[in-house]
Design an enzyme around this catalytic site. Sequence first.
Site, PDB file in Angstrom:
ATOM      1  N   TYR A 155     -10.443   3.122  -4.130  1.00 21.29           N
ATOM      2  CA  TYR A 155      -8.966   3.098  -4.177  1.00 21.29           C
ATOM      3  C   TYR A 155      -8.484   2.294  -5.344  1.00 21.29           C
ATOM      4  O   TYR A 155      -7.665   2.930  -6.148  1.00 21.29           O
ATOM      5  CB  TYR A 155      -8.361   2.760  -2.923  1.00 21.29           C
ATOM      6  N   LYS A 209      -6.355   3.978  -8.718  1.00 19.72           N
ATOM      7  CA  LYS A 209      -5.144   3.461  -9.146  1.00 19.72           C
ATOM      8  C   LYS A 209      -5.245   2.953 -10.595  1.00 19.72           C
ATOM      9  O   LYS A 209      -4.160   2.958 -11.498  1.00 19.72           O
ATOM     10  CB  LYS A 209      -4.333   2.697  -7.988  1.00 19.72           C
TER      11      LYS A 209
HETATM   12  N1  LIG Z   1       1.287   3.025   1.959  1.00 22.24           N
HETATM   13  C1  LIG Z   1       1.174   2.176   1.023  1.00 22.24           C
HETATM   14  O1  LIG Z   1       1.011   0.970   1.367  1.00 22.24           O
HETATM   15  C2  LIG Z   1       0.905   2.487  -0.454  1.00 22.24           C
HETATM   16  C3  LIG Z   1       0.670   1.402  -1.084  1.00 22.24           C
HETATM   17  C4  LIG Z   1       0.812   1.823  -2.567  1.00 22.24           C
HETATM   18  C5  LIG Z   1       0.668   3.138  -3.132  1.00 22.24           C
HETATM   19  N2  LIG Z   1       0.761   3.976  -2.007  1.00 22.24           N
HETATM   20  C6  LIG Z   1       0.517   5.363  -2.719  1.00 22.24           C
HETATM   21  O2  LIG Z   1       1.546   6.102  -2.301  1.00 22.24           O
HETATM   22  C7  LIG Z   1       1.152   7.384  -2.044  1.00 22.24           C
HETATM   23  C8  LIG Z   1       1.783   8.133  -0.816  1.00 22.24           C
HETATM   24  O3  LIG Z   1       1.087   7.153   0.460  1.00 22.24           O
HETATM   25  P1  LIG Z   1       1.742   7.203   1.838  1.00 22.24           P
HETATM   26  O4  LIG Z   1       1.339   5.796   2.383  1.00 22.24           O
HETATM   27  O5  LIG Z   1       2.957   7.688   1.775  1.00 22.24           O
HETATM   28  O6  LIG Z   1       0.751   8.118   2.486  1.00 22.24           O
HETATM   29  P2  LIG Z   1       0.685   9.221   3.659  1.00 22.24           P
HETATM   30  O7  LIG Z   1       1.689   8.691   4.582  1.00 22.24           O
HETATM   31  O8  LIG Z   1      -0.676   9.217   4.157  1.00 22.24           O
HETATM   32  O9  LIG Z   1       1.222  10.693   3.020  1.00 22.24           O
HETATM   33  C9  LIG Z   1       0.281  11.076   2.053  1.00 22.24           C
HETATM   34  C10 LIG Z   1       1.089  12.477   1.678  1.00 22.24           C
HETATM   35  O10 LIG Z   1       0.209  12.991   0.764  1.00 22.24           O
HETATM   36  C11 LIG Z   1      -0.005  14.491   0.944  1.00 22.24           C
HETATM   37  N3  LIG Z   1      -1.523  14.927   0.708  1.00 22.24           N
HETATM   38  C12 LIG Z   1      -2.824  14.149   1.103  1.00 22.24           C
HETATM   39  N4  LIG Z   1      -3.738  15.045   0.385  1.00 22.24           N
HETATM   40  C13 LIG Z   1      -3.066  16.035  -0.116  1.00 22.24           C
HETATM   41  C14 LIG Z   1      -3.512  17.181  -0.786  1.00 22.24           C
HETATM   42  N5  LIG Z   1      -4.904  17.500  -0.757  1.00 22.24           N
HETATM   43  N6  LIG Z   1      -2.663  18.262  -1.181  1.00 22.24           N
HETATM   44  C15 LIG Z   1      -1.292  17.743  -1.043  1.00 22.24           C
HETATM   45  N7  LIG Z   1      -0.889  16.868  -0.384  1.00 22.24           N
HETATM   46  C16 LIG Z   1      -1.802  15.977   0.240  1.00 22.24           C
HETATM   47  C17 LIG Z   1       0.048  14.225   2.523  1.00 22.24           C
HETATM   48  O11 LIG Z   1       0.576  15.840   2.982  1.00 22.24           O
HETATM   49  P3  LIG Z   1      -0.407  16.707   3.957  1.00 22.24           P
HETATM   50  O12 LIG Z   1      -1.392  15.929   4.512  1.00 22.24           O
HETATM   51  O13 LIG Z   1       0.549  17.356   4.629  1.00 22.24           O
HETATM   52  O14 LIG Z   1      -1.283  17.497   2.841  1.00 22.24           O
HETATM   53  C18 LIG Z   1       1.283  13.379   2.484  1.00 22.24           C
HETATM   54  O15 LIG Z   1       2.341  13.996   2.426  1.00 22.24           O
HETATM   55  C19 LIG Z   1      -0.249   7.660  -2.171  1.00 22.24           C
HETATM   56  O16 LIG Z   1      -0.635   7.832  -3.265  1.00 22.24           O
HETATM   57  C20 LIG Z   1      -0.799   6.070  -1.920  1.00 22.24           C
HETATM   58  O17 LIG Z   1      -1.999   5.616  -2.579  1.00 22.24           O
HETATM   59  C21 LIG Z   1       0.531   3.651  -0.878  1.00 22.24           C
END
Ligand SMILES: NC(=O)c1ccc[n+]([C@@H]2O[C@H](COP(=O)([O-])OP(=O)(O)OC[C@H]3O[C@@H](n4cnc5c(N)ncnc54)[C@H](OP(=O)(O)O)[C@@H]3O)[C@@H](O)[C@H]2O)c1
Length: 249
Positions: free
Chosen positions: A154, A158
Site C-alpha cells: 500500500y 501511494k
Molecule cells: N479510509 C482510509 O483510511 C484512507 C486513508 C487514506 C487514503 N485512502 C484512500 O482513499 C481511497 C478510498 O478509500 P475508502 O476508504 O473510501 O475505500 P472504500 O470504502 O473501500 O471504497 C473504495 C471505493 O473504490 C471502488 N473501487 C475499488 N476497486 C475498484 C475497481 N476495480 N473499479 C472501480 N472502482 C473500484 C469501490 O467501489 P466498488 O467496490 O463498487 O467498485 C469503492 O467505491 C482509496 O484510494 C484509499 O487508498 C483511504
Amino acid sequence: MGSFRLDGKRALVTGASRGIGRACAIAMAAAGADVTLVARSQPDLDALVSSIRHQGFAARALALDVTDSAAVKRELAAAGPFDLLFNNAGVNRPKPFLEMDEETLDWLLDVNVRSAYIVAQAVAKGMVAQGTGGAIVNMSSQMGVVGGVGRSVYCATKHAIEGMTKAMALELAEYEIRVNSVGPTFIETPMTAAAFGDPRRRADILARIPLGRPGRVSDVCGAVIFLSSPAASLITGTLLLVDGGWTAQ
Ligand SMILES: NC(=O)c1ccc[n+]([C@@H]2O[C@H](COP(=O)([O-])OP(=O)(O)OC[C@H]3O[C@@H](n4cnc5c(N)ncnc54)[C@H](OP(=O)(O)O)[C@@H]3O)[C@@H](O)[C@H]2O)c1
C-alpha cells in the site's frame, strides 16, 4: 481570491460508491459540479445518483471496473470531457512484508497505481482536447509520505501516486491543468472497518493522531473541493495532507 465553488464544471469521481469517494462526490455536487460517478457497483451508484438529484444537484452513474483499461478508455472518451477528476478508487489488504503474496501485490499495484494512471491519462486527454484547463486530484494517503506496518505494498502504491502527481503536474501545466494529491490519515470507511473494529488497533491509531480522533469522510471533502476549485489556481504538484498531525511527529 478565487472561488471555492465548482459551478459549471463537469467532474469525474472514481470509487464513488462508498467511503471517501461517495462523500466527496456529494460535496462536489453541492459545490456546483455536475458529477459522473464511477465504481463497479451499479446499484450503489444508482442509489447515490438518486440521492444527489433529490437534493437538487446534478449526477450520473458510470459503472466501470477501473482495472479494465480498454473499457476505461472507451467509456471515459464517450462520457467526457471533464473539467475535474477526483482519482480516488483504491484498495488495501494489509499483510506483513515477509508474508506478502504476489496476488495481493499485483492487485494493489493494478488498482492503486496502474488504473489510477490510465484513468488520469484518459481524463487529461479529454481536458487537453477541450482546451479549457482542468484540475486533477489524485488520492494518495499519509502512507504516500511515511511507512506503515503491514502496509509495504500500500505504501509503495501511494508513494507512486506522489511521483505520478508531480510528473503529471509538470507535463500538464502548459494546458492549465493542475494536478495535486490528498493524503488522509485513517478515515472511518469500509476500508478501515477492520482496523477500527479492533480496540487495540483503534487505540494505536488514535495515539498517533495528535488531534486525537479518527478521520471522517467529511474531513477529506474540503481538501478535495479546495484543490479542485479556482481558490487553488496556483497550486499544482503538491500533496495536501489531511492527517490530524500524524506526519508532523
Ligand atoms: N479510509 C482510509 O483510511 C484512507 C486513508 C487514506 C487514503 N485512502 C484512500 O482513499 C481511497 C478510498 O478509500 P475508502 O476508504 O473510501 O475505500 P472504500 O470504502 O473501500 O471504497 C473504495 C471505493 O473504490 C471502488 N473501487 C475499488 N476497486 C475498484 C475497481 N476495480 N473499479 C472501480 N472502482 C473500484 C469501490 O467501489 P466498488 O467496490 O463498487 O467498485 C469503492 O467505491 C482509496 O484510494 C484509499 O487508498 C483511504
